[in-house]
Design a protein around this motif. Structure first.
Motif, PDB file in Angstrom:
ATOM      1  N   GLU A 137      36.250  13.898  -6.768  1.00 26.43           N
ATOM      2  CA  GLU A 137      34.989  14.251  -7.416  1.00 26.43           C
ATOM      3  C   GLU A 137      34.352  12.999  -7.999  1.00 26.43           C
ATOM      4  OE1 GLU A 137      36.102  15.647 -11.849  1.00 26.43           O
ATOM      5  OE2 GLU A 137      36.909  16.934 -10.270  1.00 26.43           O
ATOM      6  N   ALA A 138      33.071  13.122  -8.304  1.00 27.92           N
ATOM      7  CA  ALA A 138      32.327  12.036  -8.923  1.00 27.92           C
ATOM      8  C   ALA A 138      31.115  12.647  -9.607  1.00 27.92           C
ATOM      9  CB  ALA A 138      31.890  11.016  -7.886  1.00 27.92           C
ATOM     10  N   GLU A 139      30.383  11.815 -10.304  1.00 33.14           N
ATOM     11  CA  GLU A 139      29.151  12.237 -10.958  1.00 33.14           C
ATOM     12  C   GLU A 139      28.010  11.379 -10.429  1.00 33.14           C
ATOM     13  OE1 GLU A 139      27.322  12.526 -15.468  1.00 33.14           O
ATOM     14  OE2 GLU A 139      29.431  12.032 -15.183  1.00 33.14           O
ATOM     15  N   ILE A 140      26.958  12.024  -9.929  1.00 31.18           N
ATOM     16  CA  ILE A 140      25.755  11.292  -9.531  1.00 31.18           C
ATOM     17  C   ILE A 140      24.956  11.021 -10.799  1.00 31.18           C
ATOM     18  CG2 ILE A 140      23.594  11.322  -8.222  1.00 31.18           C
ATOM     19  CD1 ILE A 140      24.925  13.277  -6.274  1.00 31.18           C
ATOM     20  N   VAL A 141      24.736   9.742 -11.094  1.00 24.99           N
ATOM     21  CA  VAL A 141      24.022   9.371 -12.318  1.00 24.99           C
ATOM     22  C   VAL A 141      22.669   8.733 -12.049  1.00 24.99           C
ATOM     23  CG1 VAL A 141      26.127   9.177 -13.698  1.00 24.99           C
ATOM     24  CG2 VAL A 141      25.233   7.156 -12.520  1.00 24.99           C
ATOM     25  N   ASP A 142      22.409   8.350 -10.789  1.00 25.65           N
ATOM     26  CA  ASP A 142      21.130   7.736 -10.467  1.00 25.65           C
ATOM     27  C   ASP A 142      20.925   7.779  -8.956  1.00 25.65           C
ATOM     28  OD1 ASP A 142      18.708   6.453 -10.868  1.00 25.65           O
ATOM     29  OD2 ASP A 142      19.577   4.571 -11.575  1.00 25.65           O
ATOM     30  N   CYS A 143      19.675   7.643  -8.541  1.00 21.31           N
ATOM     31  CA  CYS A 143      19.315   7.543  -7.134  1.00 21.31           C
ATOM     32  C   CYS A 143      18.330   6.386  -7.038  1.00 21.31           C
ATOM     33  CB  CYS A 143      18.697   8.846  -6.646  1.00 21.31           C
ATOM     34  SG  CYS A 143      18.237   8.837  -4.896  1.00 21.31           S
ATOM     35  N   ILE A 144      18.733   5.327  -6.363  1.00 22.84           N
ATOM     36  CA  ILE A 144      17.997   4.068  -6.368  1.00 22.84           C
ATOM     37  C   ILE A 144      17.448   3.782  -4.974  1.00 22.84           C
ATOM     38  CG2 ILE A 144      18.209   1.571  -6.781  1.00 22.84           C
ATOM     39  CD1 ILE A 144      20.817   2.494  -8.464  1.00 22.84           C
ATOM     40  N   PHE A 145      16.144   3.480  -4.903  1.00 21.57           N
ATOM     41  CA  PHE A 145      15.553   3.047  -3.647  1.00 21.57           C
ATOM     42  C   PHE A 145      16.098   1.657  -3.332  1.00 21.57           C
ATOM     43  CE2 PHE A 145      12.304   0.739  -1.238  1.00 21.57           C
ATOM     44  CZ  PHE A 145      12.201   1.577  -0.138  1.00 21.57           C
ATOM     45  N   ILE A 146      16.542   1.465  -2.111  1.00 27.66           N
ATOM     46  CA  ILE A 146      17.158   0.187  -1.735  1.00 27.66           C
ATOM     47  C   ILE A 146      16.082  -0.765  -1.220  1.00 27.66           C
ATOM     48  CG2 ILE A 146      18.860  -0.955  -0.268  1.00 27.66           C
ATOM     49  CD1 ILE A 146      20.340   1.743  -0.148  1.00 27.66           C
ATOM     50  N   ASP A 147      15.806  -1.779  -2.010  1.00 31.27           N
ATOM     51  CA  ASP A 147      14.919  -2.850  -1.566  1.00 31.27           C
ATOM     52  C   ASP A 147      15.783  -4.069  -1.239  1.00 31.27           C
ATOM     53  OD1 ASP A 147      15.630  -3.898  -4.054  1.00 31.27           O
ATOM     54  OD2 ASP A 147      13.650  -3.607  -4.942  1.00 31.27           O
ATOM     55  N   GLU A 148      15.166  -5.152  -0.810  1.00 32.66           N
ATOM     56  CA  GLU A 148      15.933  -6.343  -0.427  1.00 32.66           C
ATOM     57  C   GLU A 148      16.767  -6.894  -1.578  1.00 32.66           C
ATOM     58  OE1 GLU A 148      14.217  -9.531   1.869  1.00 32.66           O
ATOM     59  OE2 GLU A 148      12.761  -8.140   2.735  1.00 32.66           O
ATOM     60  N   LYS A 149      16.196  -6.895  -2.781  1.00 29.56           N
ATOM     61  CA  LYS A 149      16.907  -7.432  -3.946  1.00 29.56           C
ATOM     62  C   LYS A 149      18.168  -6.609  -4.246  1.00 29.56           C
ATOM     63  CE  LYS A 149      16.466  -8.405  -8.845  1.00 29.56           C
ATOM     64  NZ  LYS A 149      15.751  -8.113 -10.062  1.00 29.56           N
ATOM     65  N   PHE A 150      18.026  -5.278  -4.279  1.00 32.25           N
ATOM     66  CA  PHE A 150      19.172  -4.415  -4.562  1.00 32.25           C
ATOM     67  C   PHE A 150      20.222  -4.533  -3.460  1.00 32.25           C
ATOM     68  CE2 PHE A 150      21.379  -0.268  -4.645  1.00 32.25           C
ATOM     69  CZ  PHE A 150      21.895  -0.346  -5.920  1.00 32.25           C
ATOM     70  N   ASN A 151      19.773  -4.586  -2.213  1.00 25.63           N
ATOM     71  CA  ASN A 151      20.695  -4.734  -1.094  1.00 25.63           C
ATOM     72  C   ASN A 151      21.495  -6.032  -1.209  1.00 25.63           C
ATOM     73  OD1 ASN A 151      21.779  -3.792   1.428  1.00 25.63           O
ATOM     74  ND2 ASN A 151      20.594  -5.396   2.415  1.00 25.63           N
ATOM     75  N   GLN A 152      20.844  -7.107  -1.620  1.00 30.69           N
ATOM     76  CA  GLN A 152      21.533  -8.389  -1.791  1.00 30.69           C
ATOM     77  C   GLN A 152      22.546  -8.323  -2.936  1.00 30.69           C
ATOM     78  OE1 GLN A 152      21.257 -11.065   0.387  1.00 30.69           O
ATOM     79  NE2 GLN A 152      23.085 -11.632  -0.739  1.00 30.69           N
ATOM     80  N   GLU A 153      22.182  -7.626  -4.022  1.00 35.64           N
ATOM     81  CA  GLU A 153      23.113  -7.457  -5.147  1.00 35.64           C
ATOM     82  C   GLU A 153      24.379  -6.740  -4.688  1.00 35.64           C
ATOM     83  OE1 GLU A 153      21.154  -5.453  -8.399  1.00 35.64           O
ATOM     84  OE2 GLU A 153      19.563  -6.951  -8.477  1.00 35.64           O
ATOM     85  N   LEU A 154      24.216  -5.690  -3.891  1.00 40.72           N
ATOM     86  CA  LEU A 154      25.374  -4.951  -3.379  1.00 40.72           C
ATOM     87  C   LEU A 154      26.222  -5.816  -2.458  1.00 40.72           C
ATOM     88  CD1 LEU A 154      23.842  -1.447  -2.614  1.00 40.72           C
ATOM     89  CD2 LEU A 154      25.367  -2.062  -4.491  1.00 40.72           C
ATOM     90  N   THR A 155      25.568  -6.545  -1.578  1.00 38.79           N
ATOM     91  CA  THR A 155      26.290  -7.420  -0.653  1.00 38.79           C
ATOM     92  C   THR A 155      27.077  -8.479  -1.421  1.00 38.79           C
ATOM     93  OG1 THR A 155      24.613  -7.035   1.028  1.00 38.79           O
ATOM     94  CG2 THR A 155      26.043  -8.930   1.350  1.00 38.79           C
ATOM     95  N   ASN A 156      26.470  -9.031  -2.462  1.00 35.42           N
ATOM     96  CA  ASN A 156      27.162 -10.025  -3.284  1.00 35.42           C
ATOM     97  C   ASN A 156      28.328  -9.405  -4.045  1.00 35.42           C
ATOM     98  OD1 ASN A 156      25.346 -11.972  -2.451  1.00 35.42           O
ATOM     99  ND2 ASN A 156      24.086 -11.845  -4.279  1.00 35.42           N
ATOM    100  N   LYS A 157      28.196  -8.145  -4.419  1.00 34.16           N
ATOM    101  CA  LYS A 157      29.244  -7.439  -5.160  1.00 34.16           C
ATOM    102  C   LYS A 157      30.492  -7.255  -4.308  1.00 34.16           C
ATOM    103  CE  LYS A 157      29.806  -3.440  -8.054  1.00 34.16           C
ATOM    104  NZ  LYS A 157      29.083  -2.611  -8.964  1.00 34.16           N
ATOM    105  N   ASN A 158      30.303  -6.785  -3.058  1.00 36.57           N
ATOM    106  CA  ASN A 158      31.435  -6.580  -2.154  1.00 36.57           C
ATOM    107  C   ASN A 158      30.896  -6.489  -0.729  1.00 36.57           C
ATOM    108  OD1 ASN A 158      33.523  -5.551  -0.532  1.00 36.57           O
ATOM    109  ND2 ASN A 158      34.470  -4.523  -2.264  1.00 36.57           N
ATOM    110  N   ASN A 159      30.945  -7.603  -0.026  1.00 35.99           N
ATOM    111  CA  ASN A 159      30.396  -7.659   1.325  1.00 35.99           C
ATOM    112  C   ASN A 159      31.169  -6.778   2.305  1.00 35.99           C
ATOM    113  OD1 ASN A 159      28.552  -8.624   3.290  1.00 35.99           O
ATOM    114  ND2 ASN A 159      30.135  -9.997   4.048  1.00 35.99           N
ATOM    115  N   ILE A 160      32.439  -6.557   2.065  1.00 35.22           N
ATOM    116  CA  ILE A 160      33.221  -5.699   2.967  1.00 35.22           C
ATOM    117  C   ILE A 160      32.719  -4.256   2.874  1.00 35.22           C
ATOM    118  CG2 ILE A 160      35.515  -4.767   3.482  1.00 35.22           C
ATOM    119  CD1 ILE A 160      36.656  -7.421   2.421  1.00 35.22           C
ATOM    120  N   VAL A 161      32.604  -3.739   1.671  1.00 39.63           N
ATOM    121  CA  VAL A 161      32.197  -2.341   1.478  1.00 39.63           C
ATOM    122  C   VAL A 161      30.702  -2.155   1.697  1.00 39.63           C
ATOM    123  CG1 VAL A 161      32.035  -0.473  -0.211  1.00 39.63           C
ATOM    124  CG2 VAL A 161      34.125  -1.838  -0.063  1.00 39.63           C
ATOM    125  N   TYR A 162      29.900  -3.071   1.169  1.00 37.57           N
ATOM    126  CA  TYR A 162      28.450  -2.885   1.192  1.00 37.57           C
ATOM    127  C   TYR A 162      27.747  -3.689   2.278  1.00 37.57           C
ATOM    128  CZ  TYR A 162      29.309  -0.617  -3.257  1.00 37.57           C
ATOM    129  OH  TYR A 162      29.775   0.213  -4.239  1.00 37.57           O
TER     130      TYR A 162
END
Length: 130
Positions: free
Chosen positions: A65-90
Motif C-alpha cells: 500500500e501507499a498514499e498518493i500525496v501529489d500529482c505532478i506534471f512532468i516537465d524537463e526540469k522535473f524529469n531531470q531531477e528524477l533522473t539525477n535522483k536515481n537513473n536506474i529507476v527513473y
C-alpha cells in the motif's frame, strides 16, 4: 479501498522503497491511501535493468500500500531531477510519462492477496484479507 494495478518490475520497486513516483499518462485528483496491485504482465525488457536490486516479483496480487500525496506534471526540469535522483529507476521507460503520482507511507505486505487486477484506480474491500 482504491487499488492501482502496476506491471512488474514497477510494483515491486515501489513496495521495496526504490520508487516513490508512479507515472501515468493521466492526471488524478485522488489523494489518499491506495493498494499496490502487481499485474499479471511483466516488462521483461526492464528486468535486466533492475537486476542489481535482486528483487523477487509477484504477479496478480496486491503486494502493498501507499498514499498518493501529489500529482505532478512532468516537465524537463522535473524529469531531470528524477533522473539525477536515481537513473536506474527513473531512466527511460516504455511508457508515456506525463504525470508523476507522488507516493508516501509505502508499506510492503508480508502475504500477497491474489486477485485479478483492473485498469485505472479501482475499488476493493480489503478488511477481510489483511
Amino acid at each position: 479501498m482504491k487499488v492501482l494495478t502496476i506491471k512488474e518490475p514497477w510494483a515491486t520497486l515501489i513496495v521495496e522503497g526504490y520508487k516513490e513516483y508512479e507515472f501515468r499518462s493521466w492526471k488524478t485528483n485522488y489523494r489518499g491511501k491506495i493498494l499496490i496491485h502487481a499485474g499479471l504482465n511483466i516488462d521483461k525488457d526492464m528486468l535486466e535493468r533492475f537486476k542489481c536490486y535482486n528483487l523477487n516479483y509477484t504477479k496478480g496480487a496486491i503486494i502493498g500500500e501507499a498514499e498518493i500525496v501529489d500529482c505532478i506534471f512532468i516537465d524537463e526540469k522535473f524529469n531531470q531531477e528524477l533522473t539525477n535522483k536515481n537513473n536506474i529507476v527513473y531512466g527511460k521507460s516504455n511508457y508515456v510519462e506525463t504525470y508523476a503520482w507522488k507516493l508516501q507511507n509505502i508499506k510492503k505486505y508480508d502475504n500477497p492477496i491474489y486477485i485479478k487486477g483492473k485498469l485505472g484506480l479501482w475499488n476493493y474491500s480489503i478488511e477481510k484479507d489483511i
